[in-house]
Motif scaffolding. Sequence first.
Motif, PDB file in Angstrom:
ATOM      1  N   ILE A  79      24.236  19.871  67.763  1.00 62.75           N
ATOM      2  CA  ILE A  79      24.026  18.726  67.000  1.00 62.75           C
ATOM      3  C   ILE A  79      25.279  17.788  66.854  1.00 62.75           C
ATOM      4  O   ILE A  79      26.180  18.432  66.089  1.00 62.75           O
ATOM      5  N   ARG A 109      21.157  14.754  67.003  1.00 58.20           N
ATOM      6  CA  ARG A 109      21.896  13.969  66.232  1.00 58.20           C
ATOM      7  C   ARG A 109      21.753  14.685  64.738  1.00 58.20           C
ATOM      8  O   ARG A 109      22.603  14.285  63.964  1.00 58.20           O
ATOM      9  N   GLY A 110      20.877  15.507  64.653  1.00 57.54           N
ATOM     10  CA  GLY A 110      20.606  15.946  63.266  1.00 57.54           C
ATOM     11  C   GLY A 110      19.565  15.029  62.346  1.00 57.54           C
ATOM     12  O   GLY A 110      19.506  14.073  62.582  1.00 57.54           O
TER      13      GLY A 110
END
Length: 373
Positions: A79, A109-110
Motif C-alpha cells: 500500500i 492505495r489503501g
Amino acid sequence: MDVGLQMVFASYGWTNVSDAEVWDEELRLARLAADLGFDVLWSVEHHFNDYSFCPDNLQLMSYLAAACPAVGLGTAAVILPWHDPLRVAEQASILDHLSRGRLRLGIGRGLARREFEAFRSTMDESRERFDEAAEMILRGLRTGFMEGDGPFYRQPRTEIRPRPTRSFEGRVYAVASSDDSVVSAANLDARMVMFADRPWPMRMPAIQKHRDLVRERHGHGAAPPLLADFCVCTPTMDGAEAMARQYMGKFVESNFYHYELLGPHFSTVKGYDAYAQKIAMAREIGMDGIVSAFMEAAVWGTPDRILRKFEERRAIVGEFELATSFRFGGTPLDLAESGVRLYAKEVLPVVHTWTSAAPARPRSSVRGDTDAR
C-alpha cells in the motif's frame, strides 16, 4: 492459468487464537501450497487489527523466497501511501535478487480510514500519493535510479543498490476496485487486481475499461486480471453451502467492520465515491444479500462444482489468474488444509491446462542507458 495461494493473516472469526498461531498456520498453508504445485504465494498488507495483520509483505516474501524456492512470490498489495517510495524500490530490488526474479510486485492505495489515521495520513491524498509513488518506483526499478519532484515525494536522484537487473515488465499488478484505480492501473500498464466479492457481470464494465485504456495508451492488449478468490473446497456437497455461508459471512462482516463500510465518510472522501455506491447497495439488500452476492462470486463445494463456477466466470471475464484464500472468517485449519490438498489434486490440474498469459520471464539486464552502469 496461474493459481496462487492468498495469505490473509486474520484472527477475526476465531476464538482464543494468538497472533503467533495465525502466522504459523498461514505459513504452514503456504509451504503446503508450494509443495502441491500452486504457482504463486500472495500476501495482503494490513495493520493493527484482527481483520488482517501482515504489516510487511515484502519482508514476508523474503522469508518465503528461501523457504519455498520453486514458487512465485506476490504482494497483493504493497500500500504505497503508507511507505516511502525509495524504500519500496530498495526492498523490491533486494527481494527480486534473492528470489532470482520470482517477485510479482502488486501495489495499491489503501481503503481503511483506521489504518491511514494510524500512519498519520489522510485518505484524501491517497490517489495522488499512489500515482506519484508508483511512477517513481517503477521508473526506478527500470533505470536503477530514484528521483522525483512531485508535491509529496521530492526525491533527489539516488541510485538503487543492489541494482535492479531484471525487467518487471509483465510482473506489476495494481489493485483496481474503483474507477480511478482502474485508470491508474492502465496508465501503469499493470495487471488489474480485483476481489471476488460480487457477481462477475457487475465487474465487467471496470475490466473492459482497463482493457480499452491499456490498448489505447500502450498499444497492446491487457494481461488477464488477477482475481483474489475465496474458497471452501469439500469432497462432497453435504454441509458445504452452510460452511461457506458461515465462513464467508464472517469474512464479509469483518470487511464491513474494518473498512467502516456503513460509515458516512466514503461519500465525502475524495476518490472513494465508488464505495458509496457499494454501501448504498448493502443498505438496500441487507447483510444477507451481501453475503449471498459474495458467495455467488467466490467458489465453494466440490472440485467439480468449483470448476463449473470457474468455467462460468471464464465465459464472462475471459482469461484470469487466481490468488485464492482458504483461511478466512474463522475457517478451521484442518478444513483449510484439506481444502488446499483437494483443490491441488483435482482443480489445479484442470485449470493449469487453460490458456493464460503468464508474467513475462525476467531478463538479466534491461537497462541500456548509461545510468545502468
